[in-house]
Scaffold this active site. Structure first.
Site, PDB file in Angstrom:
ATOM      1  CB  THR A  62      -0.903   0.038   1.254  1.00  0.00           C
ATOM      2  OG1 THR A  62      -0.083  -0.105   2.431  1.00  0.00           O
ATOM      3  CG2 THR A  62      -1.928  -1.074   1.238  1.00  0.00           C
ATOM      4  CG  ASP A  93       6.493   1.134  -1.393  1.00  0.00           C
ATOM      5  OD1 ASP A  93       7.614   1.372  -0.900  1.00  0.00           O
ATOM      6  OD2 ASP A  93       6.279   1.036  -2.613  1.00  0.00           O
ATOM      7  NE  ARG A  94       6.153   7.727   5.753  1.00  0.00           N
ATOM      8  CZ  ARG A  94       7.235   8.508   5.587  1.00  0.00           C
ATOM      9  NH1 ARG A  94       8.128   8.210   4.662  1.00  0.00           N
ATOM     10  NH2 ARG A  94       7.427   9.565   6.344  1.00  0.00           N
ATOM     11  CE  LYS A  95       9.947   3.335  -2.875  1.00  0.00           C
ATOM     12  NZ  LYS A  95       8.508   2.976  -3.006  1.00  0.00           N
ATOM     13  CB  ALA A  97      14.640   8.566   3.324  1.00  0.00           C
ATOM     14  CB  ILE A  99      18.047  11.049  11.904  1.00  0.00           C
ATOM     15  CG1 ILE A  99      16.924  11.941  12.460  1.00  0.00           C
ATOM     16  CG2 ILE A  99      19.048  11.856  11.081  1.00  0.00           C
ATOM     17  CD1 ILE A  99      17.394  12.896  13.554  1.00  0.00           C
ATOM     18  CB  THR A 102      12.964  11.884  12.194  1.00  0.00           C
ATOM     19  OG1 THR A 102      13.644  12.977  12.799  1.00  0.00           O
ATOM     20  CG2 THR A 102      11.806  12.395  11.366  1.00  0.00           C
TER      21      THR A 102
HETATM   22  P1  BMP Z   1       3.601  -0.530 -11.086  1.00  0.00           P
HETATM   23  O1  BMP Z   1       3.682  -2.058 -11.169  1.00  0.00           O
HETATM   24  O2  BMP Z   1       2.203  -0.019 -11.330  1.00  0.00           O
HETATM   25  O3  BMP Z   1       4.628   0.157 -11.922  1.00  0.00           O
HETATM   26  O4  BMP Z   1       3.882  -0.140  -9.560  1.00  0.00           O
HETATM   27  C1  BMP Z   1       5.101  -0.403  -8.932  1.00  0.00           C
HETATM   28  C2  BMP Z   1       5.020  -0.110  -7.460  1.00  0.00           C
HETATM   29  O5  BMP Z   1       6.265  -0.450  -6.846  1.00  0.00           O
HETATM   30  C3  BMP Z   1       4.755   1.348  -7.098  1.00  0.00           C
HETATM   31  O6  BMP Z   1       3.928   1.349  -5.935  1.00  0.00           O
HETATM   32  C4  BMP Z   1       6.115   1.908  -6.740  1.00  0.00           C
HETATM   33  O7  BMP Z   1       6.038   2.876  -5.705  1.00  0.00           O
HETATM   34  C5  BMP Z   1       6.861   0.693  -6.230  1.00  0.00           C
HETATM   35  N1  BMP Z   1       8.322   0.659  -6.509  1.00  0.00           N
HETATM   36  C6  BMP Z   1       8.836   0.636  -7.803  1.00  0.00           C
HETATM   37  O8  BMP Z   1       8.083   0.676  -8.779  1.00  0.00           O
HETATM   38  N2  BMP Z   1      10.197   0.551  -7.983  1.00  0.00           N
HETATM   39  C7  BMP Z   1      11.095   0.506  -6.951  1.00  0.00           C
HETATM   40  O9  BMP Z   1      12.285   0.385  -7.183  1.00  0.00           O
HETATM   41  C8  BMP Z   1      10.576   0.529  -5.638  1.00  0.00           C
HETATM   42  C9  BMP Z   1       9.201   0.596  -5.428  1.00  0.00           C
HETATM   43  O10 BMP Z   1       8.729   0.600  -4.198  1.00  0.00           O
END
Ligand code: BMP
Length: 263
Positions: A62, A93-95, A97, A99, A102
């Protein structure tokens, strides 16, 4: 030459991460290595897809901050319920980034309270190992398995996460394999005596990419290269596609490629 790896079932007996063991069990029981990326803007769409596609996936990914009508009660509560009904894990999928201090509050508090409900989340290794310590500290009062993936490589054109950056990301992950159970990556990472779970986005059977830098590879290419889980978004629910038909297609392709790899 193609990479050979032990079966998901063998790996679940020995994996150092409780979350990874739970995930490998789900994959084995449901015979699916498909993670569907639920990149939609309304809660109705998100919950409808989670319910109808639940049987075909091991994980739903998500981006909850893109849901227009988000409330914790109306999105997270039913999503967690569906994860139990259909036996899948939730990956926000918050990524992260920032410290450690935080990211700990970003993970545990605010509107989203990600640590409360997301079995899996991810982070960039850019800030150094403190980011893992901060996120791990955020799991302290959670009475359920939690796991972290580091972004070691990205699918997008021109990504800076390559070479030395990728290698150093793997080194950072090694410091806490109870919590950091794997990578978002395009290739097999770690040495043969380690067992990181590799989850790979940028997978599409009908498209080469999009106009904003995304690049797609085939299911066979990704799984034979040593990835464990394929992540598919628009390949499954883009306009004109039937999500159930496409989910079955990607699930079958993913399982067939895996079966060929463990032989
Ligand atoms: P799609 O298959 O519709 O292109 O979506 C890919 C999903 O994976 C998106 O949610 C994107 O944020 C994530 N993503 C990506 O595409 N490449 C990465 O290297 C890392 C990701 O999280």
């Amino acid at each position: 030459s193609a990479i050979t790896l032990k079966s998901y079932e063998d790996r679940l007996r020995t994996h150092p991460s409780p979350l990874a063991r739970r995930l490998l069990k789900i994959i084995t029981d449901k015979q699916t290595n498909l993670c569907v990326s639920l990149d939609v803007q309304t809660k109705d769409e998100l919950l409808r897809l989670a319910d109808t596609l639940g049987p075909y996936v091991c994980v739903f990914k998500t981006h909850v901050d893109t849901v227009e009508d988000f409330t914790y009660e109306s999105v997270i509560v039913p999503l967690v319920e569906l994860s139990k009904r259909h036996n899948f894990l939730i990956f926000e999928d918050r990524k992260f980034a920032d410290i450690g201090s935080t990211v700990r509050s970003q993970y545990t508090s605010g509107v989203f309270k990600i640590a409360q409900w997301a079995h899996i989340t991810n982070a960039h290794a850019l800030p150094g190992p403190g980011i893992i310590d901060g996120l791990f500290a955020g799991t302290k009062n959670i009475n359920e398995e939690r796991g972290l993936l580091l972004l070691a490589e990205m699918s997008s054109a021109g990504s800076l996460a390559t070479g030395d950056y990728t290698d150093k990301t793997v080194d950072i992950a090694r410091k806490n394999t109870f919590f950091t159970f794997g990578f978002i990556a395009q290739t097999r990472l770690g040495s043969p005596n380690e067992d990181f779970i590799i989850m790979t986005p940028g997978v599409g059977l009908d498209d080469k990419g999009d106009s904003l830098g995304q690049q797609y590879r085939t299911v066979d290419d990704v799984i034979s290269g040593g990835s464990d889980i394929i992540i598919v978004g628009r390949g499954i629910f883009a306009k004109g596609r039937d999500p159930i038909t496409e989910s079955k297609r990607y699930r079958d392709a993913g399982w067939k490629a895996y079966t060929a790899r463990v032989k």
